[in-house]
Design an enzyme around this catalytic site. Sequence first.
Site, PDB file in Angstrom:
ATOM      1  N   ILE A 152      27.826 102.760 -66.434  1.00  0.00           N
ATOM      2  CA  ILE A 152      27.555 101.433 -67.008  1.00  0.00           C
ATOM      3  C   ILE A 152      26.632 101.562 -68.209  1.00  0.00           C
ATOM      4  CG2 ILE A 152      26.498  99.186 -66.586  1.00  0.00           C
ATOM      5  CD1 ILE A 152      27.441  99.398 -63.687  1.00  0.00           C
ATOM      6  N   ASP A 171      17.271 109.981 -67.889  1.00  0.00           N
ATOM      7  CA  ASP A 171      18.044 110.220 -66.670  1.00  0.00           C
ATOM      8  C   ASP A 171      17.786 111.655 -66.205  1.00  0.00           C
ATOM      9  OD1 ASP A 171      19.922 110.653 -64.623  1.00  0.00           O
ATOM     10  OD2 ASP A 171      21.288 109.180 -65.487  1.00  0.00           O
ATOM     11  N   ALA A 231      20.460  95.753 -62.502  1.00  0.00           N
ATOM     12  CA  ALA A 231      20.676  96.860 -61.561  1.00  0.00           C
ATOM     13  C   ALA A 231      20.365  96.397 -60.135  1.00  0.00           C
ATOM     14  CB  ALA A 231      19.814  98.048 -61.966  1.00  0.00           C
ATOM     15  N   ASP A 256      19.067  89.516 -63.589  1.00  0.00           N
ATOM     16  CA  ASP A 256      20.245  89.100 -62.820  1.00  0.00           C
ATOM     17  C   ASP A 256      20.078  89.413 -61.342  1.00  0.00           C
ATOM     18  OD1 ASP A 256      23.037  88.145 -62.705  1.00  0.00           O
ATOM     19  OD2 ASP A 256      23.479  90.212 -62.105  1.00  0.00           O
ATOM     20  N   GLU A 261      17.055  87.981 -52.466  1.00  0.00           N
ATOM     21  CA  GLU A 261      18.184  87.181 -52.915  1.00  0.00           C
ATOM     22  C   GLU A 261      18.789  86.411 -51.749  1.00  0.00           C
ATOM     23  OE1 GLU A 261      21.009  89.528 -55.082  1.00  0.00           O
ATOM     24  OE2 GLU A 261      19.537  90.184 -56.548  1.00  0.00           O
ATOM     25  N   HIS A 282      22.743  87.160 -59.788  1.00  0.00           N
ATOM     26  CA  HIS A 282      23.460  88.398 -59.451  1.00  0.00           C
ATOM     27  C   HIS A 282      24.942  88.282 -59.817  1.00  0.00           C
ATOM     28  CE1 HIS A 282      23.028  92.126 -56.690  1.00  0.00           C
ATOM     29  NE2 HIS A 282      23.997  92.312 -57.581  1.00  0.00           N
ATOM     30  N   ILE A 283      25.161  87.954 -61.068  1.00  0.00           N
ATOM     31  CA  ILE A 283      26.517  87.677 -61.531  1.00  0.00           C
ATOM     32  C   ILE A 283      26.943  88.591 -62.673  1.00  0.00           C
ATOM     33  CG2 ILE A 283      25.990  85.979 -63.355  1.00  0.00           C
ATOM     34  CD1 ILE A 283      28.515  85.406 -60.508  1.00  0.00           C
ATOM     35  N   ALA A 284      26.085  89.523 -63.095  1.00  0.00           N
ATOM     36  CA  ALA A 284      26.392  90.354 -64.268  1.00  0.00           C
ATOM     37  C   ALA A 284      27.712  91.098 -64.126  1.00  0.00           C
ATOM     38  CB  ALA A 284      25.259  91.344 -64.523  1.00  0.00           C
ATOM     39  N   GLY A 285      27.990  91.584 -62.942  1.00  0.00           N
ATOM     40  CA  GLY A 285      29.198  92.367 -62.735  1.00  0.00           C
ATOM     41  C   GLY A 285      30.398  91.552 -62.299  1.00  0.00           C
TER      42      GLY A 285
END
Length: 310
Positions: A152, A171, A231, A256, A261, A282-285
């Site tokens: 991503i 990373d 994330a 997000d 939640e 929590h809608i980004a994906g």
Amino acid sequence: MADVIITEFMDKAAVESVCARFETIYDPGLVDDPAQLMELLPEARALIVRNRTQVRGEVLAAARRLECVGRLGVGLDNIDVEACKARGVAVYPATGANDLSVAEYVMTAALALLRGAYSSSAAVADGAWPRQSLIGREASGKVMGLVGYGAIAREVAGRARAFGMEVIAFDPFLPEGDARWAGAKSVTLEGLLQLADVVSLHVPLTDKTRHIINAGTIARMKDDAILINAARGGVVDEAALADALNERRLGGTALDVFEVEPLTADAGERFKDLDNVILTPHIAGVTQESNVRVSSLIADTVIRHLDGKA
């Protein structure tokens, strides 16, 4: 009793494909009705969930015939993967199916927060004409910092470069010299926080990443930096973030995901009067297109598993 239980929303065509092969209960309300779910679990061979259904503890214990769990998404922190492994229960995330949706969300949020002009409709309609106060910033020439450089994040990187941004990433699990570093400069977390105009988080929630963004790390960021978290909620200390935003020690944030939640009114109160914040549930994906891709992938994978072809 049902072979397959689907506890959260799923694309209709994908649900129908599962129903055509196996006895299936599709009830998105089950995520909020644990008692009913527990009654249905003993005969289930497969469980399909999103991020809210907790597949652990008594849920796993009740699902005596469970063979696999399909995750309509990629994060696995709501699933006890080790317990599933010990039981021989396969866990299937929808890897790659919502990458584009999350990447577009991150870039949209970055552009909106840098420009700062898109929440002015009411003021303009009222005749206020707040032109001077809405002069924002361009993305071109800015630095996009990606914490985690998986699939991503690499989609975000490509879009950021298209807008003329420099891309840096941290990373520790991606070796130096790996071909996937093409297009991004590998830096330390400390270096990223100091250099980035936009910091976007792309890490799972683990003991090491919990509150990776806290009062200390925020203090290392630029005063006008933008923080984006699509994330996992627990990687950000929300109280510390709200303090920094209130004190104008950050330029803005898009969240997000949250530590708890759905976000409660009490927890959300700290962000309520801030004009440099974007909050989404929590809608980004989840777009119309990604929902079809994710649902189709998991439906096909679960069917193949139950047919003994996985």
